[in-house]
Design a protein around this motif. Structure first.
Motif: not given
Length: 77
Positions: A36-52
Motif C-alpha cells: 500500500y506504500s505506492i499510495f504515498l509514493a509522491s508528494p501529491i498523493s501524500k497531500l491528497l491522503v492528508f486532505l482526505t
C-alpha cells in the motif's frame, strides 16, 4: 432519496465511477506487489491522503476550534 432529503448526485457518481476506481486500485496494488506504500509514493498523493483524512476528522474538531476562537475573542475585548 429526494423524498428523504438526500442529494442523489453522490449516489450517481458512486455508481458511475465506482467500478473504474476499483479496477485502478487493484491495478496499482498489482504493480506495487501488494504494497500500500505506492499510495504515498509522491508528494501529491501524500497531500491528497492528508486532505482526505482532514476532511473526515474536521467535523469532530469543529466544536473544539469554535470554543478556542470564542475564548480568544473574549480575551481581546
Amino acid at each position: 432519496m429526494k423524498k428523504a432529503g438526500f442529494n442523489p448526485i453522490p449516489l450517481i457518481l458512486g455508481l458511475v465511477l465506482g467500478e473504474l476506481v476499483e479496477k485502478n486500485f487493484h491495478r496499482a496494488l498489482m504493480i506495487s506487489g501488494g504494497s500500500y506504500s505506492i499510495f504515498l509514493a509522491s508528494p501529491i498523493s501524500k497531500l491528497l491522503v492528508f486532505l482526505t483524512l482532514l476532511s473526515l476528522i474536521s467535523p469532530y474538531l469543529a466544536p473544539f476550534y469554535r470554543r478556542v476562537f470564542r475564548n480568544l475573542r473574549r480575551a481581546r475585548t
